[in-house]
Design an enzyme around this catalytic site. Structure first.
Site, PDB file in Angstrom:
ATOM      1  N   MET A   1       0.844  -1.204   0.000  1.00  0.00           N
ATOM      2  CA  MET A   1       0.000   0.000   0.000  1.00  0.00           C
ATOM      3  C   MET A   1       0.876   1.249   0.000  1.00  0.00           C
ATOM      4  O   MET A   1       1.718   1.401   0.899  1.00  0.00           O
ATOM      5  CB  MET A   1      -0.915   0.009   1.229  1.00  0.00           C
ATOM      6  CG  MET A   1      -1.963  -1.073   1.235  1.00  0.00           C
ATOM      7  SD  MET A   1      -2.943  -1.054   2.758  1.00  0.00           S
ATOM      8  CE  MET A   1      -1.850  -1.952   3.881  1.00  0.00           C
ATOM      9  N   VAL A   2       0.685   2.095  -0.977  1.00  0.00           N
ATOM     10  CA  VAL A   2       1.439   3.346  -1.048  1.00  0.00           C
ATOM     11  C   VAL A   2       1.247   4.130   0.248  1.00  0.00           C
ATOM     12  O   VAL A   2       0.119   4.311   0.713  1.00  0.00           O
ATOM     13  CB  VAL A   2       0.970   4.191  -2.244  1.00  0.00           C
ATOM     14  CG1 VAL A   2       1.689   5.542  -2.255  1.00  0.00           C
ATOM     15  CG2 VAL A   2       1.227   3.449  -3.555  1.00  0.00           C
TER      16      VAL A   2
ATOM     17  N   GLN B   1       8.053  -5.115  -3.083  1.00  0.00           N
ATOM     18  CA  GLN B   1       7.385  -4.987  -4.385  1.00  0.00           C
ATOM     19  C   GLN B   1       7.977  -3.845  -5.201  1.00  0.00           C
ATOM     20  O   GLN B   1       8.214  -2.753  -4.682  1.00  0.00           O
ATOM     21  CB  GLN B   1       5.882  -4.752  -4.238  1.00  0.00           C
ATOM     22  CG  GLN B   1       5.186  -4.834  -5.599  1.00  0.00           C
ATOM     23  CD  GLN B   1       3.727  -4.470  -5.580  1.00  0.00           C
ATOM     24  OE1 GLN B   1       3.377  -3.316  -5.369  1.00  0.00           O
ATOM     25  NE2 GLN B   1       2.858  -5.449  -5.811  1.00  0.00           N
TER      26      GLN B   1
ATOM     27  N   CYS C   1      -1.341  -1.986 -10.829  1.00  0.00           N
ATOM     28  CA  CYS C   1      -1.646  -0.567 -10.622  1.00  0.00           C
ATOM     29  C   CYS C   1      -2.282   0.024 -11.882  1.00  0.00           C
ATOM     30  O   CYS C   1      -1.673   0.011 -12.957  1.00  0.00           O
ATOM     31  CB  CYS C   1      -0.372   0.199 -10.273  1.00  0.00           C
ATOM     32  SG  CYS C   1      -0.673   1.971  -9.989  1.00  0.00           S
TER      33      CYS C   1
ATOM     34  N   LYS D   1       2.041  -9.749  -8.924  1.00  0.00           N
ATOM     35  CA  LYS D   1       0.674  -9.411  -8.512  1.00  0.00           C
ATOM     36  C   LYS D   1      -0.073  -8.863  -9.724  1.00  0.00           C
ATOM     37  O   LYS D   1       0.351  -7.856 -10.310  1.00  0.00           O
ATOM     38  CB  LYS D   1       0.678  -8.385  -7.381  1.00  0.00           C
ATOM     39  CG  LYS D   1      -0.699  -8.085  -6.788  1.00  0.00           C
ATOM     40  CD  LYS D   1      -0.564  -7.218  -5.537  1.00  0.00           C
ATOM     41  CE  LYS D   1      -1.913  -7.034  -4.856  1.00  0.00           C
ATOM     42  NZ  LYS D   1      -2.797  -6.114  -5.608  1.00  0.00           N
TER      43      LYS D   1
ATOM     44  N   HIS E   1      -5.539  -9.846  -7.801  1.00  0.00           N
ATOM     45  CA  HIS E   1      -6.618  -8.931  -7.437  1.00  0.00           C
ATOM     46  C   HIS E   1      -7.772  -9.243  -8.389  1.00  0.00           C
ATOM     47  O   HIS E   1      -7.651  -9.054  -9.593  1.00  0.00           O
ATOM     48  CB  HIS E   1      -6.163  -7.481  -7.602  1.00  0.00           C
ATOM     49  CG  HIS E   1      -7.183  -6.487  -7.130  1.00  0.00           C
ATOM     50  ND1 HIS E   1      -6.846  -5.203  -6.774  1.00  0.00           N
ATOM     51  CD2 HIS E   1      -8.517  -6.571  -6.933  1.00  0.00           C
ATOM     52  CE1 HIS E   1      -7.934  -4.545  -6.404  1.00  0.00           C
ATOM     53  NE2 HIS E   1      -8.952  -5.366  -6.492  1.00  0.00           N
TER      54      HIS E   1
ATOM     55  N   GLY F   1      -8.698  -8.644  -2.689  1.00  0.00           N
ATOM     56  CA  GLY F   1      -9.895  -7.890  -3.047  1.00  0.00           C
ATOM     57  C   GLY F   1     -11.034  -8.131  -2.079  1.00  0.00           C
ATOM     58  O   GLY F   1     -11.525  -9.266  -1.950  1.00  0.00           O
TER      59      GLY F   1
ATOM     60  N   ALA G   1      -5.749  -5.118   2.067  1.00  0.00           N
ATOM     61  CA  ALA G   1      -5.223  -3.757   2.127  1.00  0.00           C
ATOM     62  C   ALA G   1      -6.137  -2.909   3.001  1.00  0.00           C
ATOM     63  O   ALA G   1      -5.858  -2.677   4.174  1.00  0.00           O
ATOM     64  CB  ALA G   1      -5.105  -3.174   0.718  1.00  0.00           C
TER      65      ALA G   1
END
Length: 314
Positions: free
Chosen positions: A29-30, A82, A111, A152, A180, A212, A235
């Site tokens: 997660m950013v 990642q 992304c 991913k 995802h 997800g 997430a």
């Protein structure tokens, strides 16, 4: 940049998949899945953690970027770093830099943001399966066999196309695959296709991790039962409740206390410290309490509020 962990003191990623019925994973997660948060979720049943996505070419070119983007500790294991990359050589060089300090590297192929697509990163790679396979093969050749190389992905509307992509990634040497269950256009909303994830799992021999809409331990169990996957990745669910994999329905106060203690010991910047608490406490506060708490502007103010409102001592 980091410190190495003592060998033999923890299960490596593939050992987790071999010994556990369901591996629980903290997603990349950013801004959020950094060392402090990884340390927190590990206390509450999270088996494997990913770093936020790191841009590989910047990472290999700048020492400053390395220190800024990647921080770990001896207890931060097992750990997957990642990367976003558009060239196999960039990903391989970045992987070799972090290899002494982690257990595997992962390639972000999910992304959907425009800037990532424009640079050839993220979901852009889904549309270039031969390039993706070549990148996986190149990085696999450059690292020790015990070190994991994973990918991913998101899914396509066409299930057969998704399964074929997954097979190509496996054939190139991927250790495991995270999926995802939404398309690139869905971004973070809309239904997750458990049926597609199930077909991917049936088609592959390597472990598959589902991602997800996993917001509770019950969700994790349901997805496992529906798809047969080897792991589940969360997430948003972990942001809202870092203790969810330990079976807590909402964030317990002990977890809030642990986050404060970890943040104070590591010197976490106030915005990050506060934002995590906003996520953790959202469901347990009234609208008025949320408005007040979210508007606090200092660490001392947050500590005073938590002490007075919840009798927490620090």
């Amino acid at each position: 940049m980091a410190v190495t962990a003592q060998e033999g003191t923890y299960l490596k990623p593939m050992e987790l998949f071999e010994t556990k019925d369901l591996v629980t994973v903290c997603a990349p997660m950013v801004r959020y899945s950094k060392l402090a948060f990884r340390s927190l979720v590990r206390k509450y049943g999270c088996d494997l953690c990913f770093t936020p996505m790191i841009i590989s070419d910047c990472f290999i070119q700048s020492i400053r970027a390395r220190h800024s983007d990647f921080t770990t500790s001896q207890d931060d294991r097992p750990l997957i770093v990642q990367f976003a990359a558009s060239k196999g050589e960039d990903w391989a060089k970045a992987a070799q830099i972090v290899a002494p300090y982690c257990d595997g590297v992962d390639l972000n192929c999910g992304c959907p943001q425009r800037w990532a697509m424009a640079e050839g990163y993220g979901a852009c790679l889904l549309h270039h399966p031969h390039l993706l396979a070549d990148m996986v093969a190149q990085v696999r050749r450059s690292l020790p066999t015990h070190f994991t190389v994973s990918v991913k992905i998101r899914i396509f509307q066409d299930v057969r196309k998704t399964v074929e992509l997954a097979r190509q990634v496996e054939a190139a040497g991927a250790s495991f695959l995270s999926v995802h269950g939404r398309t690139q256009d869905q971004r973070g909303s809309g239904p997750v296709s458990l049926a597609t994830i199930s077909q991917i799992k049936d088609a592959l021999s390597i472990p598959v991790v589902a991602n997800g809409d996993i917001r509770s331990l019950e969700d994790a169990t349901r997805v496992k039962d529906c798809t047969g996957v080897d792991g589940v990745m969360s997430a948003q669910g972990l942001l809202e409740n870092p203790a969810m994999f330990a079976g807590h329905p909402t964030t317990p106060l002990e977890c809030v206390r642990d986050w404060v203690s970890t943040s104070l010991s590591l010197g976490i910047p106030f915005p990050t410290f506060h934002h995590h608490l906003i996520y953790m406490m959202d469901k347990s506060q009234s609208r008025a309490d949320r408005r007040y708490f979210n508007g606090l502007g200092s660490t001392s103010g947050v500590l005073s509020y938590l002490s007075e409102k919840y009798m927490l001592e620090f």
